[in-house]
Design a protein around this motif. Structure first.
Motif, mmCIF file in Angstrom:
data_model
loop_
_atom_site.group_PDB
_atom_site.id
_atom_site.type_symbol
_atom_site.label_atom_id
_atom_site.label_comp_id
_atom_site.label_asym_id
_atom_site.label_seq_id
_atom_site.Cartn_x
_atom_site.Cartn_y
_atom_site.Cartn_z
ATOM 1 N N ALA A 186 0.697 -1.234 -0.015
ATOM 2 C CA ALA A 186 -0.369 -0.197 -0.066
ATOM 3 C C ALA A 186 0.808 1.479 0.386
ATOM 4 O O ALA A 186 1.322 1.651 0.924
ATOM 5 C CB ALA A 186 -1.237 -0.157 1.574
ATOM 6 N N THR A 187 1.085 2.425 -0.615
ATOM 7 C CA THR A 187 1.529 3.209 -1.189
ATOM 8 C C THR A 187 0.826 4.492 -1.636
ATOM 9 O O THR A 187 -0.743 3.717 -1.997
ATOM 10 C CB THR A 187 2.572 3.301 -2.219
ATOM 11 N N SER A 188 0.560 5.885 -1.561
ATOM 12 C CA SER A 188 0.059 6.091 -2.383
ATOM 13 C C SER A 188 -0.697 6.167 -3.545
ATOM 14 O O SER A 188 -1.632 6.519 -4.598
ATOM 15 C CB SER A 188 0.783 7.612 -2.504
ATOM 16 N N ASN A 189 0.492 5.220 -4.847
ATOM 17 C CA ASN A 189 0.032 5.366 -6.017
ATOM 18 C C ASN A 189 -0.094 4.305 -6.366
ATOM 19 O O ASN A 189 -1.440 4.174 -7.571
ATOM 20 C CB ASN A 189 1.912 5.027 -6.636
ATOM 21 N N SER A 190 -0.193 2.285 -5.662
ATOM 22 C CA SER A 190 -1.072 1.930 -5.469
ATOM 23 C C SER A 190 -1.881 1.895 -5.194
ATOM 24 O O SER A 190 -2.799 1.360 -6.070
ATOM 25 C CB SER A 190 -0.549 1.162 -4.977
ATOM 26 N N LEU A 191 -2.520 2.929 -4.387
ATOM 27 C CA LEU A 191 -4.068 3.237 -4.435
ATOM 28 C C LEU A 191 -4.370 4.226 -5.477
ATOM 29 O O LEU A 191 -5.682 3.410 -5.893
ATOM 30 C CB LEU A 191 -4.373 4.386 -2.792
ATOM 31 N N ARG A 192 -3.696 4.908 -5.757
ATOM 32 C CA ARG A 192 -4.018 5.665 -7.200
ATOM 33 C C ARG A 192 -4.487 4.849 -8.379
ATOM 34 O O ARG A 192 -5.430 4.915 -9.327
ATOM 35 C CB ARG A 192 -3.399 6.761 -7.387
ATOM 36 N N ASP A 193 -3.009 4.428 -8.339
ATOM 37 C CA ASP A 193 -2.825 2.885 -9.392
ATOM 38 C C ASP A 193 -4.433 1.185 -9.862
ATOM 39 O O ASP A 193 -5.160 1.548 -10.605
ATOM 40 C CB ASP A 193 -1.952 1.801 -9.267
ATOM 41 N N ASN A 194 -4.532 1.697 -8.428
ATOM 42 C CA ASN A 194 -6.338 0.528 -7.961
ATOM 43 C C ASN A 194 -7.322 1.367 -8.321
ATOM 44 O O ASN A 194 -8.044 0.879 -7.824
ATOM 45 C CB ASN A 194 -5.803 -0.320 -7.144
#
Length: 214
Positions: A186-194
């Protein structure tokens, strides 16, 4: 009228199955664990059940004392179903069944999942060692249903909406959270990418999903 068959055994397990062992019964309970719902709410979430079977299960569960039907006060004034205190005691049983079923090689983890099912999964997959990094209240808006997640005594609690003011908000569909239960970092990027939308303190939102897994 369909006559229900009973096990007719002097065994508490058999008696429990007489009460909640019919198809859809425990899934009705699962949907009510986070608060009362109208018949139309249940019918919409349990997509594979017919209205006649759902009505029958609700009547049976009410007759067994697992749930009650009551009318909300104005301005809502609608009829809802909610679990009794005894009915709520089924939560750890349902959680344990979920953890057991998750180990099945035949389990299709890509199939659709309801908001209530995902809320339970978040509780079940939370790692106490990581929950300590979560210090705030996160509001989850999953397909329009609202839940609150927060740490308490080293565990992650997930409830229906409370009066607390969230530090962060996660807005998404239940299925988009699934990868974080199965190892996605979980990172800011992985949240956004999902496709997960966040509001408020993003670090708190990330900390919730980072608490999942071993």
């Amino acid at each position: 009228m369909v006559t229900r068959r009973a096990y007719d055994e002097g065994c508490a397990v058999a008696h429990a199955l007489d009460l909640v062992g019919e198809r859809w019964a425990l899934l009705v309970v699962r949907e009510l664990l986070f608060g009362p719902k109208r018949f139309t709410d249940l019918d919409g979430r349990l997509a594979g059940v017919s209205t006649s079977v759902l009505s029958q299960r609700l009547q049976e569960l009410a007759g067994a004392g697992v749930l009650v039907r009551r009318k909300l006060p104005p301005p809502a004034a609608s009829w809802v179903y909610e679990l009794t205190e005894w009915g709520h005691q089924l939560e750890p049983i349902i959680m344990a069944l979920g953890q057991w079923g998750n180990q099945s090689p035949q389990f299709n983890c890509e199939a659709p999942v309801t908001p209530a099912s995902m809320a339970l999964a978040l509780k079940g997959f939370a790692n106490p060692a990581r929950v300590k990094n979560l210090t705030g209240l996160v509001e989850l808006q999953l397909d329009g249903e609202v839940f609150h997640a927060f740490p308490q005594d080293g565990r992650l609690l997930v409830t229906g909406a409370t009066s607390g003011q969230p530090d962060a908000r996660i807005i998404t569909s239940p299925g988009r959270l699934r990868p974080f239960l199965h190892g996605l970092t979980a990172t800011s990027n992985s949240l956004r990418d999902n496709g997960i939308q966040t509001e408020g303190d993003r670090r708190t939102a990330v900390a919730l999903l980072a608490a999942m897994g071993s």
